[in-house]
Design an enzyme around this catalytic site. Sequence first.
Site, PDB file in Angstrom:
ATOM      1  CB  ALA A 256      69.964 -37.082 -44.884  1.00 41.33           C
ATOM      2  CD  GLU A 290      70.070 -37.252 -41.312  1.00 41.07           C
ATOM      3  OE1 GLU A 290      68.968 -37.446 -40.762  1.00 41.07           O
ATOM      4  OE2 GLU A 290      70.471 -36.121 -41.631  1.00 41.07           O
ATOM      5  CG  HIS A 293      68.198 -36.851 -36.260  1.00 36.54           C
ATOM      6  ND1 HIS A 293      67.809 -35.827 -35.430  1.00 36.54           N
ATOM      7  CD2 HIS A 293      68.690 -36.253 -37.387  1.00 36.54           C
ATOM      8  CE1 HIS A 293      68.047 -34.667 -36.018  1.00 36.54           C
ATOM      9  NE2 HIS A 293      68.579 -34.895 -37.203  1.00 36.54           N
TER      10      HIS A 293
END
Length: 813
Positions: A256, A290, A293
Amino acid sequence: MSLTLAEARARSAQVSDVSYDIDLDLRDHAGETFGSTTTLRFTTSAPSTFVELTDARDLVVSVDGRPVEAAYDGRRVGLEDLPVGRPVEVRVEARVPYVSDGDGMHRMTDPVDGETYVSAYLSLDIAQRVFACFDQPDIKATMAVSVAADPRWQVIGNGRVTSSEAGRWVFATTPRLCPSLFVVCAGPWHSVTWEHAGLPFGWHARASLAAELDRDGDELRETTNDCFDHYATLFDEPYPFDSYDQLFGPGHNWGAMETPGCVTYRDEMLPRGRVTDDQRSRRATVIAHEMAHMWFGNLVTMRWWEDTWLNESFADYMGYRVAADGAGFGGTLVVHEATRKPAAYVADERRSTHPVAPAPEDVPDVDSAFTNFDSISYAKGNSCLRQLVTWLGDDDFLAGVNAHLTRHRFGNATLDDLVEALDAASPRDVRGWAEVWLRRTGFDTVVVRRRDDGVPVLVREGVRPHRFSVSALDADGVLVGTRLVDLADEQVPLPEWADLAVVPNSQGETFARLRLDDLSAATVAEHLGDVDDEVTRTVLWAHAFDEVRTGALAPAGFLDLVERHLPGEQRPALVSAVLDRALGPVLTRSTPAAEAPALVDRVAAACRSALAATDDDQVAIALTRGLAATSRDASALLGWLEAGRTDAGVDLDPGLRWSTVARLAALGALDEDAIEAERQRDQTFAGELGAARALAARPTAEAKAAAWATMSAPDVSNRVFEACAQGLWDPERVELCTAYVDAYLADSPAICERRGQGFSLVVGRNAFPALELSPAQRRRLADTLAAGSVPTVLARLWNDQLDDLPDPPQISR
């Protein structure tokens, strides 16, 4: 030549106040190129600099409205005679190639419905394959983006769409981002959308995966909301962007990519047919990873790639933590301990190992940086952070993290910046901790010794302070106690557990090798499957993995453990991890080719025994996948295909069906016509890949030659290359593969030179021969590397593969 640290430092000191207006024309999606027009505005302290734009055609450059003849070498656009000390506007127009390898504007036509999808998949210095930019992480800029595309399509990007009329999409200007975080995904996506916390959210997938997205839509929405809300309880800084889309995209090189506003995932994470609990849990972990992040990497970005760990280690740690604590997917730690952490121990003993936080000078250019997106920066860094939280305390850890995020919001930061914030939040010596844990390579060993009076004693071989759980087992493997200990220079006796087996690091809080005493080792060998706590059981399996790799446990001894304890294992993720280890490194790296068939047969027998013993359908699925990869009973496997289910009652989902087809092909029980019939039955992109793998798996010289011919085609896609490699290599029939091992070693450098970083990852890691290499082939590999002509990314991966071979030849670093 990739961008160097010296060049990046010089350019970031020179340019400031950068913004981009990016206009992309994707209307000619059947052609070879797309239109890319970028207007860069910045201030410079020197009259010359450069921007990157790779493989541009029909290049036109202007400065403050004046056309200029800019020097261009296929990658860098030289800019001269710029005005100094005031804003300047540079406009770069070009046609840029579409790609099929996941590095740039990736184009894919879906065989199901003929629809085309184009998506900008970026990383490191890949933004320059889409638009002209200062392609480095510490030159952050706002981005105003517009896209012209097929009016039937939906275009998704970093921000909210402000208008979409007559095939033209305009997006809200982003906050300051580095170029690698740009994203555009265009095509006839199927979508699930909603609002949460005052923001628009969405999940998107190819139209042919509409049923799968609708099937999982409620869970994906709930997981996203739960993770989002949990991060709001951990971080003081609010989510920093104006939307949160997530998209399953075809051809992704990474699992991803955390691009803000639209996170992209490889669409294998939206499987057809059944989704197991293990797959759901792993997917939730990636979703949480993710999302982490958005703060670590997107809000606060590293200055240069030596601090990759500030992105990846934190996201890896938070992914497992938040998927469990926020989204309710318990047991995520088992996957880390059983799969990713063992890989980090292996990586830390290779010649290529590096500190979790290396010095900037140790990452001299971007290609070198790319090689550090590895098990050190992810799994070891995750493990170090978990140890830091255990050692520091969660409250002090989060206080330091939040101070760091607030201080550097929408800017760039370094390890020293984070350590300063953590040190200020805690009475402990965080700087000293960081020096031994993050600035040094390697790991300690925790040894169990036994005194004459039967008292176990913990001893550290190494230099790091450790805080971890230690558990005691009775003679039947029953857990009788657990306590937290601090281990440093002084030994730690455990008098209350005299004559009992002990398991250090039983909850996996630290990163250290274990060495058990004879009593503890004998108890584990006999009763590993009887240990009630699943994390402790996982730590012990990982210890067995490590012992096989180091030679302390022979492959036959490992198979003894598999046969004895797999039938009682009730954690599907751990079943899968054990089988993956047996059929992966144990088979292809630790077992001579002559003994490979016997190992495969023992694994098949263990799967059959375990299937007979379990009544858990999730465990049965994991075991069936193992049996599909190892069974020699062609008639039974053919019966599975005919019935659509196994004789144990497990339905064949598309993935399991193609695994069965591949095994039958490898046994010589399915010919090309039969495989083509299966492909016609499927007629999806996944079916194309399944057929490619099965065709390559057939045990004939002609099939192997055809597979290599497909892999050698100049425009082969990353997915097809990988699928062919999966079928090509056969550890039970090495003689059939010998010529293609030689071809692989001869041709791969040129392939990687032409195709770039992402494709190099496929070639060097996923497609490396999964079988015993001959002494001559090992020497050839070593000699090729020593000659120094192998591209940087492939050289790193090949050196790692060389280190993983048994008794590798010694070559200079």
